[in-house]
Design a protein around this motif. Sequence first.
Motif, PDB file in Angstrom:
ATOM      1  N   LEU A  39       0.879  -1.429   0.070  1.00 44.89           N
ATOM      2  CA  LEU A  39      -0.084  -0.016  -0.031  1.00 44.89           C
ATOM      3  C   LEU A  39       0.679   1.467   0.022  1.00 44.89           C
ATOM      4  N   ILE A  40       1.707   1.474   0.937  1.00 51.00           N
ATOM      5  CA  ILE A  40       2.815   2.372   0.780  1.00 51.00           C
ATOM      6  C   ILE A  40       3.373   2.754  -0.622  1.00 51.00           C
ATOM      7  N   MET A  41       3.758   1.529  -1.243  1.00 51.66           N
ATOM      8  CA  MET A  41       4.750   1.619  -2.644  1.00 51.66           C
ATOM      9  C   MET A  41       3.490   2.062  -3.668  1.00 51.66           C
ATOM     10  N   ALA A  42       2.248   1.681  -3.648  1.00 50.94           N
ATOM     11  CA  ALA A  42       1.163   2.024  -4.608  1.00 50.94           C
ATOM     12  C   ALA A  42       0.626   3.317  -4.359  1.00 50.94           C
TER      13      ALA A  42
ATOM     14  N   PRO B 216       1.783   6.544  -4.221  1.00 48.64           N
ATOM     15  CA  PRO B 216       2.120   7.642  -5.147  1.00 48.64           C
ATOM     16  C   PRO B 216       1.441   7.303  -6.642  1.00 48.64           C
ATOM     17  N   LEU B 217       1.250   6.024  -6.948  1.00 47.74           N
ATOM     18  CA  LEU B 217       1.041   5.797  -8.148  1.00 47.74           C
ATOM     19  C   LEU B 217      -0.629   6.096  -8.165  1.00 47.74           C
ATOM     20  N   LEU B 218      -1.319   5.707  -7.030  1.00 48.18           N
ATOM     21  CA  LEU B 218      -2.732   5.982  -6.895  1.00 48.18           C
ATOM     22  C   LEU B 218      -3.051   7.365  -6.920  1.00 48.18           C
ATOM     23  N   TYR B 219      -2.257   8.278  -6.267  1.00 46.75           N
ATOM     24  CA  TYR B 219      -2.327   9.657  -6.291  1.00 46.75           C
ATOM     25  C   TYR B 219      -2.142  10.262  -7.447  1.00 46.75           C
ATOM     26  N   MET B 220      -1.160   9.898  -8.285  1.00 43.08           N
ATOM     27  CA  MET B 220      -1.061  10.211  -9.581  1.00 43.08           C
ATOM     28  C   MET B 220      -2.136  10.111 -10.424  1.00 43.08           C
TER      29      MET B 220
ATOM     30  N   ASP C  39      -6.239  19.181  -3.185  1.00 44.45           N
ATOM     31  CA  ASP C  39      -7.062  18.241  -2.294  1.00 44.45           C
ATOM     32  C   ASP C  39      -6.446  16.816  -2.277  1.00 44.45           C
ATOM     33  N   LEU C  40      -6.044  16.169  -1.156  1.00 44.30           N
ATOM     34  CA  LEU C  40      -5.373  14.985  -0.753  1.00 44.30           C
ATOM     35  C   LEU C  40      -6.153  13.814  -0.895  1.00 44.30           C
ATOM     36  N   ARG C  41      -7.327  13.924  -1.192  1.00 47.70           N
ATOM     37  CA  ARG C  41      -8.460  12.699  -1.281  1.00 47.70           C
ATOM     38  C   ARG C  41      -8.024  11.776  -2.530  1.00 47.70           C
ATOM     39  N   LEU C  42      -7.847  10.527  -2.312  1.00 45.43           N
ATOM     40  CA  LEU C  42      -7.513   9.780  -3.379  1.00 45.43           C
ATOM     41  C   LEU C  42      -8.644   9.691  -4.382  1.00 45.43           C
ATOM     42  N   ILE C  43      -9.974   9.743  -3.913  1.00 42.87           N
ATOM     43  CA  ILE C  43     -10.947   9.698  -4.843  1.00 42.87           C
ATOM     44  C   ILE C  43     -11.560  11.096  -5.017  1.00 42.87           C
TER      45      ILE C  43
END
Length: 280
Positions: A28-31, A33-37, A50-54
């Motif tokens: 989860l930690i490694m993924a 940044p990719l999810l945030y991108m 806005d730091l929400r992933l969704i």
Amino acid sequence: MSAGLEASGRLIRPGRILAWTLLFIGGLIMATPLLYMFSTSLKTSGQVYDLRLIPTDPTLKNYVEVLKDGRFLRWFLNSLLIATAVTLSNLIFDSLVGYTLAKFRFRGRAFVFIAILSTLMIPTEMLVIPWYLMSSQFGWLDSYWGIMFPGMMSAFGAFLMKQFFETVPDDFLEAARVDGLGEFAIWWRIAMPMVTPALSALAIFSFLGNWTAFFWPLIVTTSRDLYTLPVGISSFSAESSIRWEMIMTGAALGTIPTLALFLVLQRYIVRGVMLAGLKG
């Protein structure tokens, strides 16, 4: 005896749960940044911070705008062409070198192998100047060939293929020679299919290395039409320093081919790692 097995099971199970928990947290930690991108690429300019992933109001407008820019498509195709050509070159020439070192006995073989391995100790930054001078003398500056030629063969690929070719039984090769096959046909039709995991791993390493290459393409090219995707995105980010959603969109589009390649070759990579572990 059954009580002992149950007791050992109780002792092992918490350890497995802890291992899976740590593995999940690490993944989860490694993924993240990719999810945030990808998440930022679906946001508007007002939602970037806005730091929400969704995203609250996801949109594909950024992707449409980036794809309409002819420069991005050109950079994408440049990277795809260069990474594919260099990968195919590595698969062919590195496997030929590895096969020769693994299956032929000739004077100086050990010296050649050591010389190849010694190049792995030379930092890439020290080779840039010789590469540039060579490109200048041969007229390769600002050309596709100038970008590709340093990576057409690799010492790591030759080493990897040699190690796997050594696991191919010599009896198969001798039987093919008895049947009248030439050495090139034996390499292509007999040995190569038996090292598919190594070829798949080498293909991924080569493709990713050239897809993400930045330093050398930046130095050897001056024309924007020859920019690779990392260099193009870098120049684009300089022009659009306040439009982070567009920068993330370009980076997300550049990540998709590498993810697709990994998904296609994933089972071969896992098999190659398992075989390497068994061999060791």
